[in-house]
Scaffold this motif. Sequence first.
Motif, short mmCIF file in Angstrom:
data_model
loop_
_atom_site.label_atom_id
_atom_site.label_comp_id
_atom_site.label_asym_id
_atom_site.label_seq_id
_atom_site.Cartn_x
_atom_site.Cartn_y
_atom_site.Cartn_z
N LEU A 1 -1.47 9.57 -3.33
CA LEU A 1 -0.87 8.25 -3.33
C LEU A 1 0.41 8.18 -4.15
CD1 LEU A 1 -3.91 5.82 -3.48
CD2 LEU A 1 -2.33 6.24 -1.59
N GLY A 2 0.44 8.81 -5.32
CA GLY A 2 1.65 8.80 -6.13
C GLY A 2 2.82 9.45 -5.43
N ASP A 3 2.54 10.51 -4.67
CA ASP A 3 3.61 11.22 -3.98
C ASP A 3 4.16 10.41 -2.81
OD1 ASP A 3 2.94 13.13 -5.81
OD2 ASP A 3 2.34 14.65 -4.36
N VAL A 4 3.31 9.68 -2.09
CA VAL A 4 3.79 8.88 -0.97
C VAL A 4 4.76 7.82 -1.48
CG1 VAL A 4 3.14 7.20 0.81
CG2 VAL A 4 1.80 9.28 0.50
N GLY A 5 4.40 7.15 -2.56
CA GLY A 5 5.29 6.14 -3.13
C GLY A 5 6.62 6.73 -3.54
N ALA B 1 13.50 8.11 0.11
CA ALA B 1 13.84 8.40 1.51
C ALA B 1 15.33 8.25 1.84
CB ALA B 1 12.99 7.55 2.45
N PRO B 2 16.01 7.18 1.38
CA PRO B 2 17.42 7.03 1.74
C PRO B 2 18.32 8.16 1.18
CG PRO B 2 16.54 4.95 0.96
CD PRO B 2 15.50 6.01 0.67
N VAL C 1 5.99 6.22 5.38
CA VAL C 1 6.59 5.43 6.45
C VAL C 1 8.12 5.43 6.35
CG1 VAL C 1 6.69 3.11 7.44
CG2 VAL C 1 4.52 4.03 6.66
N GLU C 2 8.64 5.39 5.14
CA GLU C 2 10.09 5.38 4.97
C GLU C 2 10.73 6.71 5.40
OE1 GLU C 2 11.96 2.71 4.31
OE2 GLU C 2 10.09 1.58 4.30
N MET C 3 10.07 7.82 5.07
CA MET C 3 10.60 9.12 5.50
C MET C 3 10.54 9.23 7.03
SD MET C 3 11.65 10.92 2.87
CE MET C 3 11.38 12.69 2.93
N LEU C 4 9.44 8.79 7.62
CA LEU C 4 9.33 8.80 9.09
C LEU C 4 10.40 7.94 9.73
CD1 LEU C 4 5.52 8.63 9.92
CD2 LEU C 4 7.12 10.45 10.48
N SER C 5 10.70 6.82 9.12
CA SER C 5 11.74 5.95 9.64
C SER C 5 13.07 6.69 9.72
CB SER C 5 11.87 4.72 8.75
OG SER C 5 12.95 3.91 9.17
N ARG C 6 13.36 7.51 8.71
CA ARG C 6 14.60 8.32 8.73
C ARG C 6 14.54 9.37 9.84
NH1 ARG C 6 18.51 7.73 5.67
NH2 ARG C 6 19.28 9.84 5.85
N ALA D 1 2.77 8.24 11.76
CA ALA D 1 2.18 8.15 10.43
C ALA D 1 0.77 8.74 10.50
CB ALA D 1 2.13 6.69 9.97
N GLY D 2 0.50 9.69 9.62
CA GLY D 2 -0.81 10.32 9.68
C GLY D 2 -1.12 11.14 8.44
#
Length: 191
Positions: free
Chosen positions: A4-8, A14-15, A69-74, A85-86
């Motif tokens: 969880l800490g890494d996803v945040g 991500a930008p 989700v932000e990385m996937l958006s990029r 997302a998975g």
Amino acid sequence: MYGLGDVGFFDRVAPLYDLAMPPADGEALAAGLAHAECPIERLLDVGGGSGRAAAALTGPDITVVDASVEMLSRARRVRGLSGLAGDAGRLPFRDASVDAVTVVDAFHHLPDQDAALAETARALVPGGALVVREFDPDHPLGRLLAVGERAIGMESRFRAPDDLAAAMDDAGLDPRIVDRGFGYTVAGVRR
């Protein structure tokens, strides 16, 4: 896929991620994928984030799978890649439905690495290949990276090439260490 800490963390950076990270090593990935014993038409880039590794590959239909989700958006917006997302420990794909899987510079972020290996083996067709490009914690730069990631609160767990190869073998993959160094590549072919 990430603790969880890494996803945040990855959602926040991500930008800027692609500005700070060098391109993925396409030659190392191709050398690993060459171990596949079947044509590679469908590839999953697990932990693929912004699609940096997928951008280094040509040919197959590539789907980026990531928990950020932000990385996937990029990956979708900037690179035009298909993204989903998975969780690497519960891949949303049928048994024997993909020809290859890559995990590039991300395996150390997976909270349950053994589950991710088992899921990959399940999703791969017989003769399909998993290619992991990772950082060696026994290399001086790898030790420094591990300390740095812990210092910023990441839950990273790095594995040396021989340890990763043994874990692949336990998951039903025939492992081959493709190259060694600070960054190393291990390919596992589904039996």
